[in-house]
Design a protein around this motif. Structure first.
Motif, PDB file in Angstrom:
ATOM      1  N   PRO A 200      -9.485  17.774  -2.189  1.00 32.00           N
ATOM      2  CA  PRO A 200     -10.739  18.379  -1.728  1.00 32.00           C
ATOM      3  C   PRO A 200     -11.977  17.707  -2.312  1.00 32.00           C
ATOM      4  O   PRO A 200     -13.037  17.687  -1.679  1.00 32.00           O
ATOM      5  CB  PRO A 200     -10.620  19.829  -2.204  1.00 32.00           C
ATOM      6  N   GLU A 201     -11.836  17.137  -3.503  1.00 32.46           N
ATOM      7  CA  GLU A 201     -12.966  16.452  -4.135  1.00 32.46           C
ATOM      8  C   GLU A 201     -13.190  15.055  -3.569  1.00 32.46           C
ATOM      9  O   GLU A 201     -14.185  14.409  -3.898  1.00 32.46           O
ATOM     10  CB  GLU A 201     -12.757  16.359  -5.645  1.00 32.46           C
ATOM     11  N   GLY A 202     -12.259  14.558  -2.763  1.00 35.05           N
ATOM     12  CA  GLY A 202     -12.423  13.252  -2.137  1.00 35.05           C
ATOM     13  C   GLY A 202     -11.689  12.123  -2.833  1.00 35.05           C
ATOM     14  O   GLY A 202     -11.972  10.954  -2.577  1.00 35.05           O
ATOM     15  N   PHE A 203     -10.713  12.445  -3.682  1.00 34.85           N
ATOM     16  CA  PHE A 203      -9.938  11.416  -4.365  1.00 34.85           C
ATOM     17  C   PHE A 203      -8.599  11.218  -3.651  1.00 34.85           C
ATOM     18  O   PHE A 203      -7.950  12.189  -3.240  1.00 34.85           O
ATOM     19  CB  PHE A 203      -9.684  11.806  -5.827  1.00 34.85           C
ATOM     20  N   TYR A 204      -8.183   9.948  -3.512  1.00 34.47           N
ATOM     21  CA  TYR A 204      -6.902   9.640  -2.881  1.00 34.47           C
ATOM     22  C   TYR A 204      -5.769   9.950  -3.853  1.00 34.47           C
ATOM     23  O   TYR A 204      -5.758   9.476  -4.988  1.00 34.47           O
ATOM     24  CB  TYR A 204      -6.828   8.159  -2.500  1.00 34.47           C
ATOM     25  N   ARG A 205      -4.815  10.718  -3.385  1.00 34.28           N
ATOM     26  CA  ARG A 205      -3.614  10.928  -4.202  1.00 34.28           C
ATOM     27  C   ARG A 205      -2.620   9.788  -3.995  1.00 34.28           C
ATOM     28  O   ARG A 205      -1.779   9.529  -4.845  1.00 34.28           O
ATOM     29  CB  ARG A 205      -2.971  12.265  -3.848  1.00 34.28           C
ATOM     30  N   THR A 206      -2.715   9.126  -2.846  1.00 31.71           N
ATOM     31  CA  THR A 206      -1.880   7.967  -2.539  1.00 31.71           C
ATOM     32  C   THR A 206      -2.792   6.822  -2.120  1.00 31.71           C
ATOM     33  O   THR A 206      -3.534   6.957  -1.145  1.00 31.71           O
ATOM     34  CB  THR A 206      -0.887   8.271  -1.407  1.00 31.71           C
ATOM     35  N   VAL A 207      -2.753   5.720  -2.872  1.00 31.47           N
ATOM     36  CA  VAL A 207      -3.587   4.555  -2.570  1.00 31.47           C
ATOM     37  C   VAL A 207      -2.754   3.524  -1.840  1.00 31.47           C
ATOM     38  O   VAL A 207      -1.658   3.170  -2.275  1.00 31.47           O
ATOM     39  CB  VAL A 207      -4.183   3.959  -3.867  1.00 31.47           C
ATOM     40  N   GLU A 208      -3.270   3.022  -0.724  1.00 26.21           N
ATOM     41  CA  GLU A 208      -2.524   2.081   0.109  1.00 26.21           C
ATOM     42  C   GLU A 208      -3.134   0.689   0.131  1.00 26.21           C
ATOM     43  O   GLU A 208      -2.457  -0.275   0.493  1.00 26.21           O
ATOM     44  CB  GLU A 208      -2.439   2.637   1.536  1.00 26.21           C
ATOM     45  N   ALA A 209      -4.399   0.545  -0.225  1.00 24.90           N
ATOM     46  CA  ALA A 209      -5.040  -0.767  -0.230  1.00 24.90           C
ATOM     47  C   ALA A 209      -6.160  -0.793  -1.263  1.00 24.90           C
ATOM     48  O   ALA A 209      -6.848   0.203  -1.473  1.00 24.90           O
ATOM     49  CB  ALA A 209      -5.593  -1.112   1.152  1.00 24.90           C
ATOM     50  N   VAL A 210      -6.291  -1.940  -1.906  1.00 24.68           N
ATOM     51  CA  VAL A 210      -7.325  -2.176  -2.909  1.00 24.68           C
ATOM     52  C   VAL A 210      -8.053  -3.448  -2.477  1.00 24.68           C
ATOM     53  O   VAL A 210      -7.536  -4.541  -2.639  1.00 24.68           O
ATOM     54  CB  VAL A 210      -6.721  -2.356  -4.312  1.00 24.68           C
ATOM     55  N   THR A 211      -9.245  -3.308  -1.927  1.00 23.04           N
ATOM     56  CA  THR A 211      -9.943  -4.443  -1.339  1.00 23.04           C
ATOM     57  C   THR A 211     -11.156  -4.828  -2.175  1.00 23.04           C
ATOM     58  O   THR A 211     -12.089  -4.025  -2.305  1.00 23.04           O
ATOM     59  CB  THR A 211     -10.404  -4.106   0.092  1.00 23.04           C
ATOM     60  N   PRO A 212     -11.178  -6.026  -2.760  1.00 20.68           N
ATOM     61  CA  PRO A 212     -12.359  -6.449  -3.524  1.00 20.68           C
ATOM     62  C   PRO A 212     -13.586  -6.573  -2.619  1.00 20.68           C
ATOM     63  O   PRO A 212     -13.516  -7.112  -1.512  1.00 20.68           O
ATOM     64  CB  PRO A 212     -11.945  -7.817  -4.076  1.00 20.68           C
ATOM     65  N   VAL A 213     -14.712  -6.051  -3.093  1.00 19.23           N
ATOM     66  CA  VAL A 213     -15.983  -6.155  -2.374  1.00 19.23           C
ATOM     67  C   VAL A 213     -17.083  -6.431  -3.388  1.00 19.23           C
ATOM     68  O   VAL A 213     -16.903  -6.249  -4.599  1.00 19.23           O
ATOM     69  CB  VAL A 213     -16.311  -4.864  -1.594  1.00 19.23           C
ATOM     70  N   GLY A 214     -18.229  -6.848  -2.917  1.00 23.71           N
ATOM     71  CA  GLY A 214     -19.375  -6.977  -3.793  1.00 23.71           C
ATOM     72  C   GLY A 214     -19.888  -5.607  -4.196  1.00 23.71           C
ATOM     73  O   GLY A 214     -19.777  -4.638  -3.442  1.00 23.71           O
ATOM     74  N   CYS A 215     -20.473  -5.508  -5.380  1.00 27.02           N
ATOM     75  CA  CYS A 215     -20.907  -4.198  -5.870  1.00 27.02           C
ATOM     76  C   CYS A 215     -22.093  -3.633  -5.095  1.00 27.02           C
ATOM     77  O   CYS A 215     -22.402  -2.441  -5.217  1.00 27.02           O
ATOM     78  CB  CYS A 215     -21.245  -4.280  -7.357  1.00 27.02           C
ATOM     79  N   THR A 216     -22.769  -4.450  -4.295  1.00 25.32           N
ATOM     80  CA  THR A 216     -23.846  -3.923  -3.457  1.00 25.32           C
ATOM     81  C   THR A 216     -23.309  -3.371  -2.140  1.00 25.32           C
ATOM     82  O   THR A 216     -24.056  -2.744  -1.393  1.00 25.32           O
ATOM     83  CB  THR A 216     -24.894  -5.015  -3.161  1.00 25.32           C
ATOM     84  N   GLU A 217     -22.033  -3.607  -1.867  1.00 21.47           N
ATOM     85  CA  GLU A 217     -21.398  -3.023  -0.687  1.00 21.47           C
ATOM     86  C   GLU A 217     -20.850  -1.647  -1.052  1.00 21.47           C
ATOM     87  O   GLU A 217     -20.505  -1.391  -2.207  1.00 21.47           O
ATOM     88  CB  GLU A 217     -20.254  -3.914  -0.197  1.00 21.47           C
ATOM     89  N   PRO A 218     -20.759  -0.718  -0.103  1.00 22.15           N
ATOM     90  CA  PRO A 218     -20.212   0.607  -0.414  1.00 22.15           C
ATOM     91  C   PRO A 218     -18.814   0.501  -1.020  1.00 22.15           C
ATOM     92  O   PRO A 218     -17.949  -0.189  -0.487  1.00 22.15           O
ATOM     93  CB  PRO A 218     -20.195   1.305   0.953  1.00 22.15           C
ATOM     94  N   HIS A 219     -18.620   1.198  -2.111  1.00 25.09           N
ATOM     95  CA  HIS A 219     -17.329   1.172  -2.805  1.00 25.09           C
ATOM     96  C   HIS A 219     -17.177   2.451  -3.615  1.00 25.09           C
ATOM     97  O   HIS A 219     -18.132   3.202  -3.787  1.00 25.09           O
ATOM     98  CB  HIS A 219     -17.229  -0.063  -3.723  1.00 25.09           C
ATOM     99  N   ASP A 220     -15.970   2.669  -4.099  1.00 24.44           N
ATOM    100  CA  ASP A 220     -15.722   3.861  -4.908  1.00 24.44           C
ATOM    101  C   ASP A 220     -15.057   3.538  -6.242  1.00 24.44           C
ATOM    102  O   ASP A 220     -14.716   4.454  -6.995  1.00 24.44           O
ATOM    103  CB  ASP A 220     -14.855   4.871  -4.133  1.00 24.44           C
ATOM    104  N   THR A 221     -14.873   2.263  -6.542  1.00 23.49           N
ATOM    105  CA  THR A 221     -14.084   1.864  -7.702  1.00 23.49           C
ATOM    106  C   THR A 221     -14.658   0.580  -8.282  1.00 23.49           C
ATOM    107  O   THR A 221     -15.115  -0.284  -7.533  1.00 23.49           O
ATOM    108  CB  THR A 221     -12.606   1.648  -7.280  1.00 23.49           C
ATOM    109  N   GLU A 222     -14.635   0.464  -9.627  1.00 23.26           N
ATOM    110  CA  GLU A 222     -15.202  -0.715 -10.277  1.00 23.26           C
ATOM    111  C   GLU A 222     -14.292  -1.185 -11.415  1.00 23.26           C
ATOM    112  O   GLU A 222     -13.799  -0.387 -12.210  1.00 23.26           O
ATOM    113  CB  GLU A 222     -16.590  -0.409 -10.826  1.00 23.26           C
ATOM    114  N   PHE A 223     -14.089  -2.483 -11.471  1.00 20.88           N
ATOM    115  CA  PHE A 223     -13.273  -3.093 -12.523  1.00 20.88           C
ATOM    116  C   PHE A 223     -14.003  -3.000 -13.861  1.00 20.88           C
ATOM    117  O   PHE A 223     -15.179  -3.329 -13.961  1.00 20.88           O
ATOM    118  CB  PHE A 223     -12.997  -4.553 -12.167  1.00 20.88           C
ATOM    119  N   VAL A 224     -13.271  -2.550 -14.896  1.00 19.86           N
ATOM    120  CA  VAL A 224     -13.895  -2.407 -16.219  1.00 19.86           C
ATOM    121  C   VAL A 224     -13.242  -3.287 -17.286  1.00 19.86           C
ATOM    122  O   VAL A 224     -13.753  -3.403 -18.393  1.00 19.86           O
ATOM    123  CB  VAL A 224     -13.881  -0.934 -16.687  1.00 19.86           C
ATOM    124  N   GLY A 225     -12.101  -3.898 -16.985  1.00 21.64           N
ATOM    125  CA  GLY A 225     -11.430  -4.749 -17.962  1.00 21.64           C
ATOM    126  C   GLY A 225      -9.924  -4.665 -17.820  1.00 21.64           C
ATOM    127  O   GLY A 225      -9.399  -4.059 -16.878  1.00 21.64           O
TER     128      GLY A 225
END
Length: 315
Positions: A200-225
């Motif tokens: 309900p909060e909008g989080f995927y319980r099952t992830v099917e694809a991880v697509t790298p994008v530029g940070c100025t493009e809409p995204h929901d996830t960021e690499f931290v290390g």
């Protein structure tokens, strides 16, 4: 690929020779009348199996190249200006007892792990920083059995640019050389997740694809290390999720400029990790990619580096 989500501060959901021997026995057979007994009729003997090794800096295509997966499919060397899937960063040679063996080393063996460690070092030197921090994955090729019997002892190490899932190759032109030196065109920064079974909060319980994008493009996830698991037996899925999620949690807190307690109290930033497949672990690579993850309802268009306790930026 292997990945996991860590939500509600502690909720996890993990996603996802033939050898043919022909034996000809010719025994007790008399030479038929009118024949000379020369079965090859004076033909030249077939040459020994050959093994053409691509040089460092050349590019290859084909072969079913994917991250940490042994493949028997051949590759074709092409100019790097042409479309290709991987670039050679090291050609090494097995020596000592490993080279004297009757067959090439198994994927899960000390010689292969030692060779892969050299590959990883060469890959980092080739792109200018730890290759794990780029949109990259390794290609590790061992000699095939026929080539080994013909005397080949070389292994080949390459890098590919990653596309979806960070484990599939992206067709590209041009060299990867120095791709993680400033301005770091191959750096892994932000990604967009796609999946199903959305909370309900909008989080995927099952992830099917991880697509790298530029940070100025809409995204929901960021690499931290990255986080490296301790050596040992490969954990079961539940334990692997626990280890990687807890290890990455500290990376996220540091990236945001928070203590782990402060991150826990936020409640709107979750942990996502990827990597740590069984074949990766067998080669001695126990590195996970760590990401912060926000609700898919709150698309980001900028980095959250040093966000601290400030609210998430509005979409």
């Amino acid at each position: 690929m292997q990945h996991g989500l860590h939500g509600d501060r502690k909720r996890l959901s993990a996603v996802r020779a033939l050898t043919l021997v022909a034996v000809l026995l010719l025994a007790g057979c008399a030479k038929p009348a009118g024949t000379d007994g020369d079965l090859v009729n004076g033909w030249a003997a077939q040459p020994s199996a050959s093994y053409t090794v691509p040089a460092v800096g050349t590019c290859v295509t084909g072969g079913g190249i994917s991250a940490f997966e042994p493949s028997a499919a051949p590759v074709t060397t092409v100019d790097c200006a042409q479309e290709h899937t991987a670039e050679v960063v090291l050609v090494g040679t097995f020596s000592g007892p490993a080279a004297a063996a009757a067959a090439p080393p198994a994927w899960d063996s000390d010689p292969s792990r030692a060779a892969y460690a050299e590959c990883s070092k060469a890959a980092t030197a080739y792109v200018g920083a730890d290759w794990h921090t780029g949109r990259l994955f390794p290609w590790f090729s061992l000699p095939k059995e026929a080539a080994w019997k013909g005397g080949a002892r070389q292994y080949v190490c390459g890098l590919a640019e990653a596309e979806d899932d960070l484990f599939a190759p992206k067709a590209r032109t041009g060299s990867l050389k120095d791709g993680l030196k400033d301005p770091k065109p191959l750096a892994l920064t932000c990604v967009r997740l796609d999946g199903s079974d959305v909370s309900p909060e909008g989080f995927y319980r099952t992830v099917e694809a991880v697509t790298p994008v530029g940070c100025t493009e809409p995204h929901d996830t960021e690499f931290v290390g990255t986080w490296t698991a301790a050596a040992g037996a490969y954990p079961d899925a539940k334990r692997l999720n626990e280890l990687a999620s807890d290890g990455c949690y500290g990376k996220i807190a540091a990236f945001l400029g928070l203590s782990q307690l402060q991150l826990y109290e936020r409640g709107d930033v979750y942990t996502f990790w990827t990597g740590l497949t069984a074949n990766q672990w067998k080669l001695g690579d126990r590195v996970a990619h760590c990401f912060l993850n926000v609700s898919s309802k709150s698309k980001l268009t900028a980095s959250l580096k040093d966000l601290g306790t400030k609210p998430l930026p509005a979409a």
